[in-house]
Write a protein that holds these residues in place. Structure first.
Motif, PDB file in Angstrom:
ATOM      1  N   SER A 111      45.795   2.765  16.953  1.00 36.81           N
ATOM      2  CA  SER A 111      46.360   3.633  16.052  1.00 36.81           C
ATOM      3  C   SER A 111      47.363   2.698  15.054  1.00 36.81           C
ATOM      4  N   ARG A 112      47.173   3.250  13.653  1.00 37.66           N
ATOM      5  CA  ARG A 112      47.964   2.735  12.720  1.00 37.66           C
ATOM      6  C   ARG A 112      48.272   3.358  11.531  1.00 37.66           C
ATOM      7  N   LEU A 113      49.430   3.465  10.998  1.00 33.58           N
ATOM      8  CA  LEU A 113      49.695   3.702   9.596  1.00 33.58           C
ATOM      9  C   LEU A 113      49.269   2.897   8.475  1.00 33.58           C
ATOM     10  N   CYS A 114      48.546   3.305   7.651  1.00 34.58           N
ATOM     11  CA  CYS A 114      47.741   2.534   6.672  1.00 34.58           C
ATOM     12  C   CYS A 114      48.340   2.879   5.478  1.00 34.58           C
ATOM     13  N   ALA A 115      48.443   1.765   4.561  1.00 36.22           N
ATOM     14  CA  ALA A 115      48.906   2.116   3.156  1.00 36.22           C
ATOM     15  C   ALA A 115      48.056   1.166   2.049  1.00 36.22           C
ATOM     16  N   ALA A 116      47.764   1.958   0.956  1.00 31.82           N
ATOM     17  CA  ALA A 116      46.825   1.233   0.102  1.00 31.82           C
ATOM     18  C   ALA A 116      47.453   1.437  -1.381  1.00 31.82           C
ATOM     19  N   ARG A 117      47.040   0.307  -2.299  1.00 34.23           N
ATOM     20  CA  ARG A 117      47.316   0.405  -3.770  1.00 34.23           C
ATOM     21  C   ARG A 117      45.973   1.014  -4.381  1.00 34.23           C
ATOM     22  N   VAL A 118      45.996   2.250  -4.908  1.00 35.59           N
ATOM     23  CA  VAL A 118      44.640   2.810  -5.309  1.00 35.59           C
ATOM     24  C   VAL A 118      44.675   3.113  -6.701  1.00 35.59           C
ATOM     25  N   PRO A 119      44.038   2.248  -7.807  1.00 34.25           N
ATOM     26  CA  PRO A 119      44.335   2.835  -8.920  1.00 34.25           C
ATOM     27  C   PRO A 119      44.134   4.199  -9.521  1.00 34.25           C
ATOM     28  N   GLU A 120      44.702   4.857 -10.254  1.00 33.98           N
ATOM     29  CA  GLU A 120      44.758   6.441 -10.428  1.00 33.98           C
ATOM     30  C   GLU A 120      43.505   6.937 -10.484  1.00 33.98           C
ATOM     31  N   GLU A 121      42.563   6.214 -11.250  1.00 29.88           N
ATOM     32  CA  GLU A 121      41.150   6.748 -11.490  1.00 29.88           C
ATOM     33  C   GLU A 121      40.219   6.835 -10.225  1.00 29.88           C
ATOM     34  N   ARG A 122      40.788   6.048  -9.232  1.00 36.43           N
ATOM     35  CA  ARG A 122      39.885   5.875  -8.192  1.00 36.43           C
ATOM     36  C   ARG A 122      40.460   6.502  -6.789  1.00 36.43           C
ATOM     37  N   VAL A 123      41.374   7.239  -6.957  1.00 37.11           N
ATOM     38  CA  VAL A 123      42.157   8.205  -6.016  1.00 37.11           C
ATOM     39  C   VAL A 123      41.214   9.069  -5.510  1.00 37.11           C
ATOM     40  N   PRO A 124      40.582   9.898  -6.432  1.00 37.17           N
ATOM     41  CA  PRO A 124      39.529  10.936  -5.642  1.00 37.17           C
ATOM     42  C   PRO A 124      38.620  10.463  -4.875  1.00 37.17           C
ATOM     43  N   LEU A 125      37.840   9.097  -5.262  1.00 34.63           N
ATOM     44  CA  LEU A 125      36.751   8.593  -4.232  1.00 34.63           C
ATOM     45  C   LEU A 125      37.560   8.062  -3.063  1.00 34.63           C
ATOM     46  N   PHE A 126      38.730   7.583  -3.085  1.00 34.53           N
ATOM     47  CA  PHE A 126      39.271   6.868  -1.775  1.00 34.53           C
ATOM     48  C   PHE A 126      39.680   7.917  -0.938  1.00 34.53           C
ATOM     49  N   VAL A 127      40.406   8.932  -1.475  1.00 29.60           N
ATOM     50  CA  VAL A 127      41.010   9.964  -0.579  1.00 29.60           C
ATOM     51  C   VAL A 127      39.746  10.783  -0.193  1.00 29.60           C
ATOM     52  N   GLY A 128      38.852  11.218  -0.629  1.00 36.39           N
ATOM     53  CA  GLY A 128      37.447  11.667  -0.250  1.00 36.39           C
ATOM     54  C   GLY A 128      36.859  10.850   1.121  1.00 36.39           C
ATOM     55  N   ARG A 129      36.784   9.558   0.795  1.00 31.25           N
ATOM     56  CA  ARG A 129      36.372   8.854   1.845  1.00 31.25           C
ATOM     57  C   ARG A 129      37.469   8.770   3.150  1.00 31.25           C
ATOM     58  N   VAL A 130      38.639   8.640   2.897  1.00 26.37           N
ATOM     59  CA  VAL A 130      39.709   8.679   4.025  1.00 26.37           C
ATOM     60  C   VAL A 130      39.565   9.969   4.949  1.00 26.37           C
ATOM     61  N   ASN A 131      39.475  11.118   3.926  1.00 28.23           N
ATOM     62  CA  ASN A 131      39.372  12.461   4.703  1.00 28.23           C
ATOM     63  C   ASN A 131      38.255  12.666   5.385  1.00 28.23           C
TER      64      ASN A 131
END
Length: 171
Positions: A66-86
Motif C-alpha cells: 500500500s502507498r499514499l500517492c500524490a500527483a501534480r495534476v493541471p486543473e483542466e485534467r483533474v476530472p480525467l485523472f480523478v475519474g481514472r483513480v476512482n
C-alpha cells in the motif's frame, strides 16, 4: 437524521454482529424490524452519510502493498485523472488538496509489482508523470469512528469504571 438513525450509525461502527443475519441482529438490538434497518441504511447511503459497510483489515499483514500517492495534476485534467483513480479497485481514499501536489490517494495492491504497474498504467492513461508514492512509516489513524452525542440506551451504558478500563468495585 433522527435519534434512531444515530443509534443505528453508532451500532454499525462499534458493534456490528458477525453472524449469518447481521441486520436482523441489529434490528433486535434497536427494537425495530430488519426491513426498517435496511430501509434506514439505504436512505443514509442515498444521502451520502454511509459510504460503505465493511471490515477494516491490515493490508500489510495480509501481504498486500500500500502507498499514499500524490500527483501534480493541471486543473483542466483533474476530472480525467480523478475519474481514472476512482475506478481503480485498490483505491481507498482520493482527495484534492491546495498544494503543488493537488491530488492525493491511497492505493492497495496484492504485490509491489502490481502496485507499481497500476501507477505506471495510470500515468500512461492520463499523461500525468511522476506520481509520487510514499510508504507508511507508522499508522496515525485507523478504525475511525464518528460517534454521536446521543448515548446508547441506558441498559447498554457500562459503569464509569469499565469505560475507563478499570474493573468496578463494590461501594
Amino acid at each position: 437524521m433522527d435519534a434512531l438513525d444515530k443509534h443505528l450509525l453508532n451500532l454499525l461502527q462499534t458493534d456490528f454482529p458477525l453472524e449469518a443475519e447481521p441486520f436482523r441482529a441489529v434490528a433486535e438490538k434497536l427494537g425495530i424490524s430488519e426491513d426498517e434497518v435496511l430501509r434506514r441504511i439505504s436512505s443514509l447511503k442515498d444521502e451520502g452519510v454511509i459510504r460503505r459497510i465493511g471490515a477494516v483489515l491490515d493490508s500489510a499483514r495480509l501481504g498486500f502493498a500500500s502507498r499514499l500517492c500524490a500527483a501534480r495534476v493541471p486543473e483542466e485534467r483533474v476530472p480525467l485523472f480523478v475519474g481514472r483513480v476512482n475506478v481503480l479497485p485498490g483505491v481507498t481514499h482520493n482527495y484534492g488538496r491546495s498544494h503543488a501536489c493537488n491530488i492525493w490517494f491511497t492505493l492497495i495492491a496484492p504485490s509491489e509489482e502490481e502496485l507499481e504497474g497500476t501507477i505506471e498504467r495510470l500515468s500512461q492513461e492520463t499523461g500525468i508523470e511522476n506520481i509520487m508514492t510514499f510508504r507508511a512509516a507508522r499508522t496515525f489513524k485507523i478504525d475511525a469512528k464518528f460517534l454521536f452525542d446521543e448515548p446508547p440506551p441506558e441498559e447498554e451504558t457500562p459503569p464509569a469504571q469499565e469505560r475507563e478500563g478499570r474493573p468496578s468495585t463494590p461501594s
